[in-house]
Design a protein around this motif. Structure first.
Motif, PDB file in Angstrom:
ATOM      1  N   ASP A  35       0.859  -1.182   0.000  1.00 13.59           N
ATOM      2  CA  ASP A  35       0.000   0.000   0.000  1.00 13.59           C
ATOM      3  C   ASP A  35       0.902   1.241   0.000  1.00 13.59           C
ATOM      4  N   PHE A  36       1.354   1.624  -1.196  1.00 13.35           N
ATOM      5  CA  PHE A  36       2.305   2.733  -1.330  1.00 13.35           C
ATOM      6  C   PHE A  36       1.769   4.035  -0.741  1.00 13.35           C
ATOM      7  N   THR A  37       0.498   4.310  -0.940  1.00 12.09           N
ATOM      8  CA  THR A  37      -0.078   5.580  -0.512  1.00 12.09           C
ATOM      9  C   THR A  37       0.011   5.756   0.999  1.00 12.09           C
ATOM     10  N   HIS A  38      -0.366   4.729   1.724  1.00 13.53           N
ATOM     11  CA  HIS A  38      -0.312   4.855   3.179  1.00 13.53           C
ATOM     12  C   HIS A  38       1.127   4.824   3.700  1.00 13.53           C
ATOM     13  N   TRP A  39       2.025   4.164   2.975  1.00 19.29           N
ATOM     14  CA  TRP A  39       3.440   4.240   3.348  1.00 19.29           C
ATOM     15  C   TRP A  39       3.958   5.662   3.174  1.00 19.29           C
ATOM     16  N   LEU A  40       3.587   6.335   2.079  1.00 17.38           N
ATOM     17  CA  LEU A  40       3.978   7.737   1.883  1.00 17.38           C
ATOM     18  C   LEU A  40       3.434   8.597   3.024  1.00 17.38           C
ATOM     19  N   ASN A  41       2.172   8.369   3.379  1.00 16.68           N
ATOM     20  CA  ASN A  41       1.537   9.129   4.439  1.00 16.68           C
ATOM     21  C   ASN A  41       2.229   8.890   5.772  1.00 16.68           C
ATOM     22  N   LEU A  42       2.521   7.640   6.067  1.00 12.36           N
ATOM     23  CA  LEU A  42       3.178   7.286   7.322  1.00 12.36           C
ATOM     24  C   LEU A  42       4.578   7.895   7.403  1.00 12.36           C
ATOM     25  N   ILE A  43       5.368   7.711   6.377  1.00 17.01           N
ATOM     26  CA  ILE A  43       6.741   8.241   6.379  1.00 17.01           C
ATOM     27  C   ILE A  43       6.712   9.764   6.464  1.00 17.01           C
ATOM     28  N   GLY A  44       5.814  10.386   5.672  1.00 17.49           N
ATOM     29  CA  GLY A  44       5.689  11.847   5.719  1.00 17.49           C
ATOM     30  C   GLY A  44       5.330  12.335   7.108  1.00 17.49           C
ATOM     31  N   ALA A  45       4.342  11.696   7.753  1.00 16.58           N
ATOM     32  CA  ALA A  45       3.924  12.115   9.094  1.00 16.58           C
ATOM     33  C   ALA A  45       5.056  11.980  10.107  1.00 16.58           C
ATOM     34  N   VAL A  46       5.776  10.871  10.059  1.00 19.83           N
ATOM     35  CA  VAL A  46       6.871  10.665  11.011  1.00 19.83           C
ATOM     36  C   VAL A  46       7.973  11.710  10.799  1.00 19.83           C
ATOM     37  N   ILE A  47       8.267  12.008   9.550  1.00 20.73           N
ATOM     38  CA  ILE A  47       9.292  13.026   9.259  1.00 20.73           C
ATOM     39  C   ILE A  47       8.865  14.394   9.793  1.00 20.73           C
ATOM     40  N   LEU A  48       7.554  14.654   9.842  1.00 19.00           N
ATOM     41  CA  LEU A  48       7.075  15.952  10.326  1.00 19.00           C
ATOM     42  C   LEU A  48       7.416  16.197  11.797  1.00 19.00           C
ATOM     43  N   LEU A  49       7.807  15.161  12.522  1.00 24.61           N
ATOM     44  CA  LEU A  49       8.279  15.355  13.899  1.00 24.61           C
ATOM     45  C   LEU A  49       9.456  16.323  13.959  1.00 24.61           C
ATOM     46  N   ASN A  50      10.197  16.436  12.869  1.00 24.86           N
ATOM     47  CA  ASN A  50      11.363  17.319  12.846  1.00 24.86           C
ATOM     48  C   ASN A  50      10.997  18.789  13.012  1.00 24.86           C
ATOM     49  N   PHE A  51       9.738  19.148  12.762  1.00 24.41           N
ATOM     50  CA  PHE A  51       9.317  20.528  13.021  1.00 24.41           C
ATOM     51  C   PHE A  51       9.492  20.877  14.493  1.00 24.41           C
ATOM     52  N   ASN A  52       9.376  19.883  15.378  1.00 22.66           N
ATOM     53  CA  ASN A  52       9.577  20.128  16.806  1.00 22.66           C
ATOM     54  C   ASN A  52      11.007  20.574  17.103  1.00 22.66           C
ATOM     55  N   LYS A  53      11.955  20.193  16.254  1.00 25.47           N
ATOM     56  CA  LYS A  53      13.354  20.596  16.431  1.00 25.47           C
ATOM     57  C   LYS A  53      13.626  21.953  15.802  1.00 25.47           C
ATOM     58  N   VAL A  54      12.891  22.283  14.747  1.00 24.70           N
ATOM     59  CA  VAL A  54      13.145  23.505  13.985  1.00 24.70           C
ATOM     60  C   VAL A  54      12.501  24.729  14.639  1.00 24.70           C
ATOM     61  N   PHE A  55      11.304  24.564  15.158  1.00 25.45           N
ATOM     62  CA  PHE A  55      10.553  25.699  15.682  1.00 25.45           C
ATOM     63  C   PHE A  55      10.986  26.033  17.107  1.00 25.45           C
ATOM     64  N   PRO A  56      10.679  27.268  17.565  1.00 22.01           N
ATOM     65  CA  PRO A  56      11.108  27.727  18.894  1.00 22.01           C
ATOM     66  C   PRO A  56      10.674  26.808  20.030  1.00 22.01           C
ATOM     67  N   LYS A  57      11.488  26.788  21.075  1.00 22.84           N
ATOM     68  CA  LYS A  57      11.249  25.921  22.235  1.00 22.84           C
ATOM     69  C   LYS A  57      10.614  26.695  23.396  1.00 22.84           C
TER      70      LYS A  57
END
Length: 190
Positions: A35-57
Motif C-alpha cells: 500500500d504505497f499511498t499509506h506508506w507515503l503518508n506514514l513516512i511523511g507524518a513521522v518526518i514531520l516530527l522534525n518541526f519540533n526541532k526547527v521551531f522555537p522551544k
C-alpha cells in the motif's frame, strides 16, 4: 538547513499521499505489492516530527511539540489500521466487519481515526502561532489549510478539499520554514 530540507521532504510526501487518497479506497486496496499511498503518508507524518526541532522551544512551542508528537503517534496507528484494511484485498465484507469493530471501540476509533490524527495539524498550527507577527501569510496559510482539511474530511466528506487543505497547510509551513532559516542566519551573523 538539513532539518529544513527534511521537513520539506516530509511535507511533500504527506501532500502527495493526500492527493493519491482522492483516488478513493478501491485504488488504495488494489495497490501491489504494498500500500504505497499509506506508506507515503506514514513516512511523511513521522518526518514531520522534525518541526519540533526547527521551531522555537518557548511555551507555545512546548505545547505544540506535545500536540504534534501525539498527532504523529495517531497517524502511525491510523496507517497501521489502513495497512490491515489493505490486507483484506477484495474481501469487502471482511473489511466492513473490521471497520465496524473499530467503530465500536472508541479507545481505538477516537484515538487513531477521528481525533488523534487531527492533533498533528493542530500541533503544527500552534507552532505557526510563533510566527503570527513575523510571517502572517505563513501563519494564515497554515491555520486556514488545517481548518480547510478538517472541514473537507469531516464536514464535507470531500477528499479533494481535504487534499487542497493539506496543500495550503504545507505551503504555509514552507513559508514559515523560510523565515526560520533567515532568522537563524541573521542571529548567527550578529
Amino acid at each position: 538547513m538539513i532539518l529544513k530540507t527534511i521537513c520539506i521532504i516530509g511535507l511533500s510526501l504527506f501532500v502527495i499521499s493526500y492527493w493519491i487518497f482522492t483516488k478513493e479506497k478501491e485504488f488504495a486496496h488494489s495497490q501491489k505489492p504494498i500500500d504505497f499511498t499509506h506508506w507515503l503518508n506514514l513516512i511523511g507524518a513521522v518526518i514531520l516530527l522534525n518541526f519540533n526541532k526547527v521551531f522555537p522551544k518557548n511555551g507555545i512551542g512546548k505545547v505544540a511539540s506535545i500536540l504534534t508528537t501525539l498527532g504523529v503517534i495517531a497517524f502511525i496507528g491510523l496507517n497501521t489500521i489502513e495497512f490491515i484494511s489493505w490486507s483484506f484485498g477484495n474481501d469487502n465484507d471482511g473489511r466492513n466487519v473490521f471497520f465496524n469493530q473499530l467503530a465500536k471501540t472508541p479507545a481505538i476509533a477516537f484515538t487513531f481515526v477521528y481525533v488523534g490524527p487531527s492533533l498533528l495539524f493542530l500541533g503544527l498550527s500552534v507552532h505557526a502561532l510563533n510566527f503570527i507577527k513575523s510571517n502572517l501569510i505563513g501563519f494564515v496559510l497554515t491555520f486556514s489549510g488545517a481548518v480547510f482539511m478538517v472541514l473537507g474530511y469531516f464536514l464535507w466528506s470531500n477528499l479533494i478539499y481535504t487534499a487542497l487543505g493539506v496543500t495550503i497547510f504545507a505551503l504555509g509551513l514552507i513559508l514559515i520554514l523560510n523565515k526560520v532559516d533567515k532568522q537563524i542566519t541573521l542571529h548567527n551573523n550578529v
